[in-house]
Design a protein around this motif. Structure first.
Motif, short mmCIF file in Angstrom:
data_model
loop_
_atom_site.label_atom_id
_atom_site.label_comp_id
_atom_site.label_asym_id
_atom_site.label_seq_id
_atom_site.Cartn_x
_atom_site.Cartn_y
_atom_site.Cartn_z
N TRP A 254 13.73 -4.05 -7.80
CA TRP A 254 12.57 -4.76 -8.33
C TRP A 254 11.30 -3.96 -8.07
N HIS A 255 10.44 -3.86 -9.07
CA HIS A 255 9.15 -3.17 -8.94
C HIS A 255 8.05 -4.12 -9.40
N ILE A 256 7.04 -4.27 -8.57
CA ILE A 256 5.89 -5.10 -8.90
C ILE A 256 4.65 -4.23 -8.71
N HIS A 257 3.80 -4.17 -9.74
CA HIS A 257 2.57 -3.39 -9.69
C HIS A 257 1.41 -4.30 -10.10
N VAL A 258 0.38 -4.33 -9.30
CA VAL A 258 -0.81 -5.11 -9.60
C VAL A 258 -1.98 -4.16 -9.81
N LYS A 259 -2.63 -4.28 -10.96
CA LYS A 259 -3.76 -3.40 -11.29
C LYS A 259 -5.08 -4.10 -10.98
N GLY A 260 -6.05 -3.29 -10.57
CA GLY A 260 -7.41 -3.78 -10.41
C GLY A 260 -8.10 -3.88 -11.75
N THR A 261 -9.34 -4.33 -11.75
CA THR A 261 -10.08 -4.45 -13.01
C THR A 261 -10.33 -3.10 -13.66
N ASP A 262 -10.22 -2.02 -12.89
CA ASP A 262 -10.41 -0.68 -13.44
C ASP A 262 -9.15 -0.14 -14.12
N GLY A 263 -8.06 -0.92 -14.09
CA GLY A 263 -6.81 -0.51 -14.72
C GLY A 263 -5.90 0.33 -13.86
N LYS A 264 -6.34 0.68 -12.66
CA LYS A 264 -5.51 1.47 -11.74
C LYS A 264 -4.68 0.55 -10.86
N VAL A 265 -3.49 1.02 -10.51
CA VAL A 265 -2.63 0.21 -9.63
C VAL A 265 -3.31 0.04 -8.28
N ALA A 266 -3.56 -1.22 -7.93
CA ALA A 266 -4.22 -1.54 -6.66
C ALA A 266 -3.20 -1.63 -5.53
N TRP A 267 -2.04 -2.17 -5.83
CA TRP A 267 -0.95 -2.23 -4.85
C TRP A 267 0.36 -2.47 -5.59
N SER A 268 1.43 -2.18 -4.89
CA SER A 268 2.76 -2.38 -5.48
C SER A 268 3.73 -2.81 -4.39
N GLN A 269 4.82 -3.38 -4.83
CA GLN A 269 5.86 -3.85 -3.91
C GLN A 269 7.21 -3.63 -4.58
N THR A 270 8.17 -3.20 -3.82
CA THR A 270 9.54 -3.09 -4.34
C THR A 270 10.45 -3.95 -3.50
N PHE A 271 11.53 -4.38 -4.11
CA PHE A 271 12.58 -5.12 -3.42
C PHE A 271 13.91 -4.48 -3.76
N GLY A 272 14.77 -4.37 -2.79
CA GLY A 272 16.07 -3.77 -3.00
C GLY A 272 17.08 -4.73 -3.59
N SER A 273 18.25 -4.21 -3.87
CA SER A 273 19.31 -5.01 -4.50
C SER A 273 19.85 -6.09 -3.57
#
Length: 124
Positions: A80-99
């Motif tokens: 699992w990949h989760i990416h959250v972008k800031g208002t500038d369009g750049k990835v502000a943070w991300s999180q992964t989860f394994g199987s």
């Protein structure tokens, strides 16, 4: 720095044994179903590719959730990949989860993210 409780906190009473002892903890679901169902009901765009990967985007296009069983990352343990972008369009943070993480737990993580739409915590 001193922290002071603003409300009194009481330890919960001991739950009856059946409340926890007979519980079946999340262990088995490793499909995308619980996450896809949650996000579709929140108005997210959900699509899949020919390789059985699932891609989800929030209505404002600032959050991406990918279920990527056939991607190179999955071989490294990142399903699992989760990416959250800031208002500038750049990835502000991300999180992964394994199987090994059940899909319901990933859905719970995302439900919490969706439940708090404000940028800042009240403590800031």
């Amino acid at each position: 720095m001193t922290l002071t409780a603003t409300t009194s906190v009481q330890a919960p009473a001991e739950p009856p044994h059946s409340a926890l002892g007979d519980r079946e903890w999340l262990l088995d679901c490793h499909c995308a179903g619980p996450v896809v169902d949650l996000l579709r009901h929140q108005g997210w765009t959900v699509s899949s590719d020919p390789y059985a990967n699932v891609h989800c985007s929030s209505p404002d296009q600032r959050v991406y959730v990918g279920f990527l069983p056939e991607a190179e990352e999955a071989r490294r343990g990142e399903l699992w990949h989760i990416h959250v972008k800031g208002t500038d369009g750049k990835v502000a943070w991300s999180q992964t989860f394994g199987s090994g993480v059940p899909a319901q737990a990933v859905a719970g993580f995302l439900a919490a993210l969706i439940a708090f739409p404000n940028r800042c915590c009240a403590c800031v």
